[in-house]
Design an enzyme around this catalytic site. Structure first.
Site, PDB file in Angstrom:
ATOM      1  N   GLY A  12      -3.379  -0.214  -8.313  1.00 47.08           N
ATOM      2  CA  GLY A  12      -4.290   0.310  -9.612  1.00 47.08           C
ATOM      3  C   GLY A  12      -5.310  -0.972 -10.011  1.00 47.08           C
ATOM      4  O   GLY A  12      -5.787  -1.100 -11.018  1.00 47.08           O
ATOM      5  N   SER A  13      -5.914  -1.539  -8.680  1.00 55.10           N
ATOM      6  CA  SER A  13      -7.074  -2.568  -8.944  1.00 55.10           C
ATOM      7  C   SER A  13      -8.349  -1.736  -9.436  1.00 55.10           C
ATOM      8  O   SER A  13      -9.066  -2.084 -10.402  1.00 55.10           O
ATOM      9  CB  SER A  13      -7.259  -3.446  -7.990  1.00 55.10           C
ATOM     10  OG  SER A  13      -8.065  -2.582  -6.967  1.00 55.10           O
ATOM     11  N   ASN A  14      -8.474  -0.415  -9.160  1.00 55.80           N
ATOM     12  CA  ASN A  14      -9.517   0.332  -9.654  1.00 55.80           C
ATOM     13  C   ASN A  14      -9.337   0.708 -10.929  1.00 55.80           C
ATOM     14  O   ASN A  14     -10.451   0.715 -11.625  1.00 55.80           O
ATOM     15  CB  ASN A  14      -9.926   1.324  -8.586  1.00 55.80           C
ATOM     16  CG  ASN A  14     -10.638   0.961  -7.567  1.00 55.80           C
ATOM     17  OD1 ASN A  14     -11.850   0.743  -7.332  1.00 55.80           O
ATOM     18  ND2 ASN A  14      -9.999   0.897  -6.227  1.00 55.80           N
ATOM     19  N   MET A  90      -2.502   8.812  -4.150  1.00 54.46           N
ATOM     20  CA  MET A  90      -2.189   8.873  -2.412  1.00 54.46           C
ATOM     21  C   MET A  90      -1.767  10.264  -2.127  1.00 54.46           C
ATOM     22  O   MET A  90      -1.065  10.473  -1.207  1.00 54.46           O
ATOM     23  CB  MET A  90      -1.499   7.696  -2.115  1.00 54.46           C
ATOM     24  CG  MET A  90      -1.692   6.390  -2.233  1.00 54.46           C
ATOM     25  SD  MET A  90      -3.541   5.988  -1.608  1.00 54.46           S
ATOM     26  CE  MET A  90      -3.171   5.822  -0.082  1.00 54.46           C
ATOM     27  N   ARG A  91      -2.426  11.221  -2.769  1.00 56.90           N
ATOM     28  CA  ARG A  91      -2.109  12.555  -2.340  1.00 56.90           C
ATOM     29  C   ARG A  91      -3.236  13.490  -2.460  1.00 56.90           C
ATOM     30  O   ARG A  91      -4.248  13.241  -3.179  1.00 56.90           O
ATOM     31  CB  ARG A  91      -1.099  13.280  -3.550  1.00 56.90           C
ATOM     32  CG  ARG A  91       0.046  12.558  -3.385  1.00 56.90           C
ATOM     33  CD  ARG A  91       1.146  13.155  -4.542  1.00 56.90           C
ATOM     34  NE  ARG A  91       2.333  12.397  -4.470  1.00 56.90           N
ATOM     35  CZ  ARG A  91       3.294  12.658  -3.901  1.00 56.90           C
ATOM     36  NH1 ARG A  91       3.269  13.578  -2.868  1.00 56.90           N
ATOM     37  NH2 ARG A  91       4.195  11.713  -3.701  1.00 56.90           N
ATOM     38  N   ASN A 107     -13.185  10.760  -7.069  1.00 57.60           N
ATOM     39  CA  ASN A 107     -12.270   9.996  -6.072  1.00 57.60           C
ATOM     40  C   ASN A 107     -12.895   8.653  -5.749  1.00 57.60           C
ATOM     41  O   ASN A 107     -14.223   8.853  -5.440  1.00 57.60           O
ATOM     42  CB  ASN A 107     -11.507  10.703  -5.153  1.00 57.60           C
ATOM     43  CG  ASN A 107     -10.685   9.969  -4.181  1.00 57.60           C
ATOM     44  OD1 ASN A 107      -9.913   9.244  -4.753  1.00 57.60           O
ATOM     45  ND2 ASN A 107     -10.769  10.242  -3.035  1.00 57.60           N
ATOM     46  N   HIS A 109     -13.174   6.288  -2.078  1.00 53.98           N
ATOM     47  CA  HIS A 109     -12.646   6.308  -0.883  1.00 53.98           C
ATOM     48  C   HIS A 109     -13.219   5.239   0.032  1.00 53.98           C
ATOM     49  O   HIS A 109     -14.426   4.924  -0.215  1.00 53.98           O
ATOM     50  CB  HIS A 109     -12.858   7.679   0.071  1.00 53.98           C
ATOM     51  CG  HIS A 109     -12.532   7.644   1.354  1.00 53.98           C
ATOM     52  ND1 HIS A 109     -11.065   7.778   1.769  1.00 53.98           N
ATOM     53  CD2 HIS A 109     -13.016   7.464   2.501  1.00 53.98           C
ATOM     54  CE1 HIS A 109     -10.853   7.699   2.898  1.00 53.98           C
ATOM     55  NE2 HIS A 109     -12.106   7.176   3.537  1.00 53.98           N
TER      56      HIS A 109
HETATM   57  C1  GRF Z   1      -8.541   1.640  -2.891  1.00 54.29           C
HETATM   58  O1  GRF Z   1      -9.093   1.148  -1.547  1.00 54.29           O
HETATM   59  C2  GRF Z   1      -9.153   3.082  -2.954  1.00 54.29           C
HETATM   60  O2  GRF Z   1     -10.512   3.039  -2.288  1.00 54.29           O
HETATM   61  C3  GRF Z   1      -8.196   4.042  -2.196  1.00 54.29           C
HETATM   62  O3  GRF Z   1      -6.926   3.528  -2.569  1.00 54.29           O
HETATM   63  C4  GRF Z   1      -6.969   2.212  -2.869  1.00 54.29           C
HETATM   64  C5  GRF Z   1      -6.511   1.741  -4.325  1.00 54.29           C
HETATM   65  O4  GRF Z   1      -6.395   0.619  -4.675  1.00 54.29           O
HETATM   66  N1  GRF Z   1      -8.363   5.383  -2.459  1.00 54.29           N
HETATM   67  P1  GRF Z   1      -5.880   0.208  -6.028  1.00 54.29           P
HETATM   68  O5  GRF Z   1      -4.810   0.847  -6.377  1.00 54.29           O
HETATM   69  O6  GRF Z   1      -6.841   0.897  -6.975  1.00 54.29           O
HETATM   70  O7  GRF Z   1      -5.918  -1.216  -6.188  1.00 54.29           O
END
Ligand code: GRF
Length: 215
Positions: A12-14, A90-91, A107, A109
């Site tokens: 969940g860093s994003n 992740m789906r 999303n 990527h």
């Molecule tokens: C990131 O690299 C994003 O691009 C991909 O999954 C990863 C998620 O990282 N879709 P986080 O859980 O947000 O740290």
């Protein structure tokens, strides 16, 4: 104010970068809900820490994909979510959700689409030997990472990069461009015409390699 719903499966860093952009006032939005398919996701702790409601909704509790994604759509609608953010979910999202949020699901990527879609974009890029990689924010359609591209950021890729070193370089850019794309959306500056995403005031830097608002 724009109401967001976030779907995440992992660390969940994003998700955190979006929370931080809101809390620092750079992004005028609120996160109504976190949904995760993974009870172990660290995103849950991040949500708790920031008083964001978190729901664990697991596919195995539903008899098919349609029911699963309809249920998710209902939970989002109930909270008046306007834009759905896939932050490491992740789906492949089902039609039942996409139809209800057409061009309103974003999303991120970790590759420069259409290169290296699917899982492990960074590993694919490092092994292929590209000299430039990066990340892409796009709207979600029925395909695997195939929806209209909103913004991309590029980073160098080196011959001795591993999945880890390249991922780290890309992730820094992810944390900038995802909140930035959401901000553009919240300001009504994004429109979609077929595959093309039109961003207002974007002639100078169409790739948004250096998002001017979030550094
Ligand atoms: C990131 O690299 C994003 O691009 C991909 O999954 C990863 C998620 O990282 N879709 P986080 O859980 O947000 O740290």
């Amino acid at each position: 104010m724009l109401t967001l719903g976030v779907l995440a499966s992992g660390r969940g860093s994003n998700f955190q970068s979006i929370i931080d952009s809101i809390e620092s006032g750079v992004l005028n939005a609120k996160i109504a809900l976190l949904i995760t398919d993974n009870p172990e996701s660290y995103a849950i702790e991040r949500a708790n820490k920031h008083n964001i409601e978190a729901l664990v909704i697991k596919p195995r509790d539903f008899s098919d994909r349609d029911l699963y994604y309809s249920h998710i759509a209902e939970e989002l609608k109930k909270r008046n979510v306007e834009l759905v953010i896939l932050a490491g979910f992740m789906r492949v999202v089902g039609k039942a959700l996409i139809d209800k949020y057409r061009n309103r699901i974003m999303n991120i990527h970790p590759a420069l689409l259409p290169a290296f879609p699917g899982l492990h974009g960074q590993k694919q890029a490092a092994e292929y030997g590209v000299k430039i990689s990066g990340c892409t924010v796009h709207f979600v359609d029925e395909g695997m990472d195939t929806g209209p591209i909103i913004i991309q950021a590029a980073v160098p890729a080196y011959h001795d990069d591993t999945e880890e070193t390249l991922s780290e370089r890309i992730l820094k850019q992810e944390h900038k461009i995802f909140p930035y794309a959401i901000r553009l959306y919240s300001e009504g500056k994004i429109s979609v015409n077929g595959r093309k995403v039109i961003i207002e005031d974007n002639r100078e830097d169409p790739g948004m390699i250096n998002p001017p608002l979030i550094q």
